[in-house]
Design an enzyme around this catalytic site. Structure first.
Site, PDB file in Angstrom:
ATOM      1  N   HIS A   1      45.135  43.496  43.344  1.00 61.30           N
ATOM      2  CA  HIS A   1      44.519  43.148  41.842  1.00 61.30           C
ATOM      3  C   HIS A   1      43.405  42.541  41.978  1.00 61.30           C
ATOM      4  O   HIS A   1      42.198  42.891  41.327  1.00 61.30           O
ATOM      5  CB  HIS A   1      45.574  42.070  41.145  1.00 61.30           C
ATOM      6  CG  HIS A   1      45.197  41.547  40.067  1.00 61.30           C
ATOM      7  ND1 HIS A   1      45.626  42.056  38.975  1.00 61.30           N
ATOM      8  CD2 HIS A   1      44.381  40.400  39.600  1.00 61.30           C
ATOM      9  CE1 HIS A   1      44.877  41.292  38.083  1.00 61.30           C
ATOM     10  NE2 HIS A   1      44.170  40.435  38.577  1.00 61.30           N
ATOM     11  N   GLU A   2      43.048  41.651  42.935  1.00 60.96           N
ATOM     12  CA  GLU A   2      41.680  40.835  43.061  1.00 60.96           C
ATOM     13  C   GLU A   2      40.602  41.893  43.295  1.00 60.96           C
ATOM     14  O   GLU A   2      39.401  41.747  42.905  1.00 60.96           O
ATOM     15  CB  GLU A   2      41.624  39.749  44.065  1.00 60.96           C
ATOM     16  CG  GLU A   2      42.675  38.492  43.713  1.00 60.96           C
ATOM     17  CD  GLU A   2      42.337  38.193  42.429  1.00 60.96           C
ATOM     18  OE1 GLU A   2      41.115  38.119  41.984  1.00 60.96           O
ATOM     19  OE2 GLU A   2      43.255  37.541  41.714  1.00 60.96           O
TER      20      GLU A   2
ATOM     21  N   HIS B   1      39.004  43.587  40.481  1.00 57.86           N
ATOM     22  CA  HIS B   1      38.002  42.679  39.986  1.00 57.86           C
ATOM     23  C   HIS B   1      36.712  42.987  40.590  1.00 57.86           C
ATOM     24  O   HIS B   1      35.625  42.975  40.106  1.00 57.86           O
ATOM     25  CB  HIS B   1      38.543  41.111  39.730  1.00 57.86           C
ATOM     26  CG  HIS B   1      39.515  40.608  38.858  1.00 57.86           C
ATOM     27  ND1 HIS B   1      39.527  41.194  37.558  1.00 57.86           N
ATOM     28  CD2 HIS B   1      40.518  40.014  39.075  1.00 57.86           C
ATOM     29  CE1 HIS B   1      40.547  40.769  37.058  1.00 57.86           C
ATOM     30  NE2 HIS B   1      41.297  39.817  37.951  1.00 57.86           N
TER      31      HIS B   1
END
Lengths: 198, 128
Positions: free
Chosen positions: A125-126, A129
């Site tokens: 997920h990160e 980003h």
């Protein structure tokens, strides 16, 4: 899927990115392997490569575990709550809360411990980003903002693939299949019957 | 704190309150506009942190700003957009999450930032 304001991305000519871990963390190889797998999820669908380097200061992407206030204006809050955060490209900063009970390679879904968090799920997920994706409203997407404890979700969903390929195009070797698999425990408190997220 | 699997986590590291950092928000279930309830200021602070409400002198009043922020949150998470603190909304709010805000600088391309039709149905459009 969504993007950060201004749709920032890594420069077009920079397709081979390096990453490094905060030396002070002294991370075991098993943890580094988690991030290697997480990077592969993204490199499988876009024409970017990710290579670990030992030089933290010059790496494009810098990964560190921190506790509490770690001088970036976004202090961590201890067990659970916020798990990690990352900055939009080309900043390349990924921080994880060192106070979490990170499960590295076991079956987090078999956990009797409700505070156990699957590290690879959060890492994938990160990294989204770090590459320029914001949060998604699609429950099955990796970029959904929340994740329940005892949940493992590491495969990109179609929404994630669509979003990242808008930014970088498709990996020539990508065969177009993206599946999202989520495993949960009986502690999963998702009353809506869907998957999970951060 | 790394563990090869969840069963290897020592009992001493397991929180006494296993429900999580924000579980106290569940006490706000059923609150609605016009009420003044202990804990709403903390919820406003949470919603501010993730981009849903402007910085203000947060009080425990369930005001219009809070109702609007809750509606936006519910829209982003595909919940019923009631503007009320129903159980489903609070179950979502208390979950562990990424620290990156859902709404950055007042804009979001999650559901709440997408265009809708006259019937309120969201259109997912992609430039090619």
């Amino acid at each position: 899927y969504s993007f950060f304001p201004g749709t920032p991305r890594w420069p077009a000519g920079k397709t081979d990115l390096t990453y490094a871990f905060l030396p002070a963390n002294n991370l075991p190889d098993s943890v580094k392997a988690v991030f290697s797998r997480a990077f592969q999820k993204w490199s499988a669908v876009i024409p970017l490569t990710f290579t670990e380097t030992s030089s933290y200061v010059v790496a494009d992407i810098r990964i560190g575990f921190h506790s509490g206030d770690h001088n970036d204006g976004e202090p961590f809050d201890g067990v659970l709550g916020t798990l990690a955060h990352a900055f939009s490209p080309p900043t390349g900063i990924l921080h994880l809360d060192g106070d979490e009970n990170w499960v590295v390679d076991g079956d987090v879904a078999a956990s009797a411990v409700v505070s156990a968090v699957d590290l690879e799920s959060v890492a994938v997920h990160e990294l989204g980003h770090v590459l320029g994706l914001g949060h998604s409203s699609e429950r099955e997407a990796i970029m959904y903002p929340t994740i329940s404890t005892g949940t493992r979700k590491v495969d990109l969903a179609g929404d994630d693939v669509d979003g990242i390929q808008v930014l970088y195009g498709s990996n020539p070797n990508y065969n177009g299949s993206a599946t999202s698999t989520t495993t949960t425990t009986t502690q999963e408190r998702d009353t809506s019957g869907g998957g999970s997220r951060f | 704190r790394f563990f090869p699997n969840s069963s290897s986590i020592p009992r001493s590291l397991i929180p006494t309150n296993p429900d999580g950092k924000w579980d106290a928000f569940k006490n706000l279930t059923g609150c609605h506009a016009g009420e003044n309830v202990d804990g709403l200021a903390n919820l406003k602070n949470y919603l501010h942190y993730f981009g849903y409400i402007d910085k203000n002198n947060f009080t425990d009043e369930f005001d219009d700003n809070l109702k609007s922020a809750i509606k936006t949150y519910q829209l982003n998470y595909n919940l019923n957009t009631t503007g009320e603190l129903d159980g489903q909304t609070l179950e979502q709010i208390v979950r562990p999450r990424c620290g990156v805000a859902d709404i950055v600088n007042g804009t979001s391309s999650m559901n709440s930032g997408k265009k809708t039709t006259s019937s309120g149905i969201h259109i997912h459009a992609v430039n090619h």
